[in-house]
Design an enzyme around this catalytic site. Sequence first.
Site, PDB file in Angstrom:
ATOM      1  N   LYS A  12      76.319  11.258 109.907  1.00  0.00           N
ATOM      2  CA  LYS A  12      75.672   9.943 109.974  1.00  0.00           C
ATOM      3  C   LYS A  12      75.726   9.308 108.593  1.00  0.00           C
ATOM      4  CE  LYS A  12      71.387  10.047 109.120  1.00  0.00           C
ATOM      5  NZ  LYS A  12      71.057   9.268 107.901  1.00  0.00           N
ATOM      6  N   ASP A 122      65.754  11.150 112.885  1.00  0.00           N
ATOM      7  CA  ASP A 122      67.170  10.784 113.000  1.00  0.00           C
ATOM      8  C   ASP A 122      67.820  11.274 114.287  1.00  0.00           C
ATOM      9  OD1 ASP A 122      67.553   9.259 110.745  1.00  0.00           O
ATOM     10  OD2 ASP A 122      68.216  10.921 109.486  1.00  0.00           O
TER      11      ASP A 122
END
EC number: 2.7.1.148
Length: 273
Positions: A12, A122
């Site tokens: 990410k 997340d």
Amino acid sequence: MPLHRREAAPAKLNLTLHVTGRRVDGYHLLDSLVVFLDLGDVVTIAPGPLSLSLTGPFAPGLAAEPDNLCLRAARLAGREARITLEKNLPVASGIGGGSADAAAVLRALDASPRRPEALGADVPVCLASRPVRMRGVGEILAPLPALPELNVLLVNPGRGLSTPAVFKALARHDNPPMPEPLPDFPDAQALIGFLHECRNDLEAPAIALMPGIADCLAALRSAGAQLARMSGSGATCFGLFASAAEAQAARARIAGTNPGWWVAASGLAPAKH
């Protein structure tokens, strides 16, 4: 559950990370432009009692303990499986490694828990693994149109950084969000121009805790990056380059002069439909 399944856990990247507030429970409110890269960890599941095996270059930095996010994800899904994690990304590095791994386990198990954020802020965005604008504490996701291709170089100084410690060192918690709505990005230069107007509000406190992050950013800029910024809460930094060839040349230059750093070139992950 499939008999055997291999699932990518792509890295990410927070192209922007604006910290816009803090809730009464202490969680911070964010406004972030998030993309995923075509490199990352790999999760494999097979039938059997719940277990975790670790392989890959960064496996020594982890332990197959009950609180490992992969095992927690399987328990949240209510499934048993033999899980193998190929750990290719640095640990505690601001590119979503643990959250991406947990999300990959959930995808591999075909599980859709009601509150994936219980595993970490997340995890919802890593479940999506596509370009999004992420707000709230990470649970409000607005998918973005396809973004232009980016030539990314990741640089990590070889040390992990505690996310809670970085947030604790943040001087201001009510910073301005990104504009609403976001502009269109017809090409990479338009996107990079927009990114220059944005921030990672965690970059300054992270540098105060780990000055080596500033060295990574300086190395990226010196190597010709059009934009250099820290991702997430650090310590991984990224540079955006005009071409894949320039990113690879910068990779060779930076890795050659900083043998203790982790340096990897990448593009964006293929779009999910």
